[in-house]
Design an enzyme around this catalytic site. Structure first.
Site, PDB file in Angstrom:
ATOM      1  N   CYS A 199       0.834  -1.056  -0.040  1.00  8.84           N
ATOM      2  CA  CYS A 199      -0.121  -0.001  -0.157  1.00  8.84           C
ATOM      3  C   CYS A 199       0.749   1.363   0.004  1.00  8.84           C
ATOM      4  O   CYS A 199       0.755   2.295  -0.938  1.00  8.84           O
ATOM      5  CB  CYS A 199      -0.868  -0.014   1.321  1.00  8.84           C
ATOM      6  SG  CYS A 199      -0.295  -0.052   2.883  1.00  8.84           S
ATOM      7  N   HIS A 250      -2.488   1.370   6.814  1.00  9.68           N
ATOM      8  CA  HIS A 250      -2.702   1.170   5.705  1.00  9.68           C
ATOM      9  C   HIS A 250      -3.039   2.760   4.802  1.00  9.68           C
ATOM     10  O   HIS A 250      -3.212   3.467   5.555  1.00  9.68           O
ATOM     11  CB  HIS A 250      -4.241   0.432   5.354  1.00  9.68           C
ATOM     12  CG  HIS A 250      -4.665   0.282   3.966  1.00  9.68           C
ATOM     13  ND1 HIS A 250      -3.641  -0.613   3.263  1.00  9.68           N
ATOM     14  CD2 HIS A 250      -5.412   0.699   3.156  1.00  9.68           C
ATOM     15  CE1 HIS A 250      -4.306  -0.763   1.981  1.00  9.68           C
ATOM     16  NE2 HIS A 250      -5.284   0.128   1.979  1.00  9.68           N
ATOM     17  N   HIS A 261      -5.847   1.695  -4.341  1.00 11.97           N
ATOM     18  CA  HIS A 261      -5.001   1.219  -3.557  1.00 11.97           C
ATOM     19  C   HIS A 261      -4.501  -0.403  -3.595  1.00 11.97           C
ATOM     20  O   HIS A 261      -4.785  -1.056  -4.391  1.00 11.97           O
ATOM     21  CB  HIS A 261      -5.462   1.277  -2.149  1.00 11.97           C
ATOM     22  CG  HIS A 261      -6.594   0.340  -1.697  1.00 11.97           C
ATOM     23  ND1 HIS A 261      -6.977  -0.262  -0.673  1.00 11.97           N
ATOM     24  CD2 HIS A 261      -7.877   0.122  -2.529  1.00 11.97           C
ATOM     25  CE1 HIS A 261      -8.100  -1.255  -0.638  1.00 11.97           C
ATOM     26  NE2 HIS A 261      -8.609  -1.097  -1.636  1.00 11.97           N
TER      27      HIS A 261
END
Length: 288
Positions: A199, A250, A261
Site C-alpha cells: 500500500c 494502510h 490502493h
C-alpha cells in the site's frame, strides 16, 4: 560507511541475511529475476514475507553501506525516508546487487511505464528491463531517446515515451493515472516495483516518479505529509487507516470511485468504493 548504488533492476531489501527462504532464491541471485520470483509465490508463500522483506531498491538508487557480512551488505536507502533511521530506510541486500554510483549528470528522468528496456544504443537489444519508479540522470536527448548515466559508470538509452522529466509539476490527475497503471497487480509485502507493490509502496513510488520524495511506510507518510480534513479530500489525496490505539497501517489514493490502493496480501491493486470495514478505520487524510 560508503555510498554506492543498486546495479540490478530491482533489489529486495531483507530484515537479515538469514531471512530469505529457498523459494526466494530468484530474488537474491546475483542477477535477480524478481518477475519470476513474484510469479512463483502463492498467497500463503507471500504471507511468509511478513517479517522477512522490508522494501525494494530500484536501479541506480543510492544506498549507504554500513557493514558487510557473508556476501550481504547492511544498508540504508536515503531516497526512502523512515522513522527507523535518520539516514533512510535500513535493511540488508546481497552485496552483488550494489555497484558504483552513476556519473553526476543533470535533469533526472523517471521510468513512468510499468517496464521499459534499457539499451546500449538507441534501438538495439535490451541490456535490462527497468521498473516503473527508476530514476536516472539524463545526459542528452536524440530522436526520441534519452541517454542516461548508469550505475557501472557507463551510459545507456531509454525511449522518451517511457520517461517523465522528474521536475515537471505534478497533478492529482497524473498521480491517479500512474497509480492506475497497476490495477490488477498482485499485492507484494515490501514491494516498490512493477512486479509487486504494497500500500505505501504504491504511494511512495508514484510520488518518486512525480519528483516528490516522501517516506516509505504508511505511518511515516501520515506523520510527514500535509494533513487535510477527511471531509475535504480531493481525488489524488491520501486516506490513512488505523485500528484503535494503533499506528497507521494502510494508505490509499482518494479517487472518484472511493480509493485506489494496494489492498493486502492475497488481493490485487484496485480502485473501489470504501467498504464499511475500511470506513471504520479511516483516521486521517493528507495532500501531496
Amino acid at each position: 560507511m560508503k555510498v554506492v548504488a543498486a546495479k540490478v533492476p530491482v533489489s529486495t531489501v531483507w530484515t537479515s541475511p538469514e531471512a530469505p527462504r529457498d523459494i526466494d532464491a530468484p530474488a537474491v541471485a546475483a542477477a535477480p529475476d524478481v518477475a519470476a520470483w513474484a510469479q512463483s509465490m502463492d498467497t500463503e508463500t507471500r504471507l511468509g514475507l511478513h517479517g522477512r522483506t522490508l522494501t525494494q531498491l530500484l536501479y541506480g538508487e543510492p544506498v549507504i553501506v554500513r557493514s558487510e557480512r557473508d556476501g550481504w551488505s547492511e544498508i540504508v536507502a536515503p531516497w526512502q525516508p523512515s522513522s527507523q533511521d535518520d539516514l533512510g530506510y535500513p535493511g540488508w541486500v546481497p552485496s552483488a546487487h550494489l555497484g558504483e554510483l552513476p556519473e553526476s549528470a543533470t535533469a533526472p528522468v523517471a521510468v513512468a511505464v510499468p517496464v521499459t528496456s534499457l539499451t546500449a544504443e538507441p534501438g538495439t537489444g535490451a541490456l535490462a528491463e527497468l521498473s516503473f519508479g527508476t530514476v536516472l540522470s539524463s545526459v542528452e536527448h536524440v530522436d526520441g531517446f534519452t541517454r542516461v548515466a548508469l550505475a557501472d559508470g557507463n551510459f545507456g538509452w531509454l525511449t522518451d515515451e517511457s520517461l517523465r522529466v522528474v521536475n515537471t509539476p505534478a497533478t492529482s490527475e497524473e498521480r491517479l493515472r500512474l497509480g492506475s497503471l497497476f490495477l490488477g497487480l498482485e499485492y507484494l509485502w515490501g514491494g516498490t516495483s512493477a512486479y509487486g507493490l504494497d500500500c505505501s509502496g504504491l504511494i511512495h513510488t508514484v510520488s518518486r516518479v512525480l519528483g516528490q520524495r516522501i517516506p516509505r511506510d504508511a505511518h511515516d507518510q501520515a506523520d510527514a505529509l500535509e494533513s487535510v480534513p477527511i471531509d475535504e479530500v480531493k481525488p489524488g489525496d491520501l486516506y490513512f487507516f488505523a485500528r484503535p490505539g494503533k499506528e497507521v497501517h494502510h494508505v490509499g489514493f482518494v479517487s472518484a470511485e472511493g480509493m485506489l490502493h494496494a489492498s493486502e496480501t492475497g488481493k490485487v491493486l484496485e480502485n473501489e468504493a470504501l467498504l464499511p470495514e475500511r470506513r471504520e478505520t479511516l483516521v486521517a487524510a493528507a495532500r501531496l
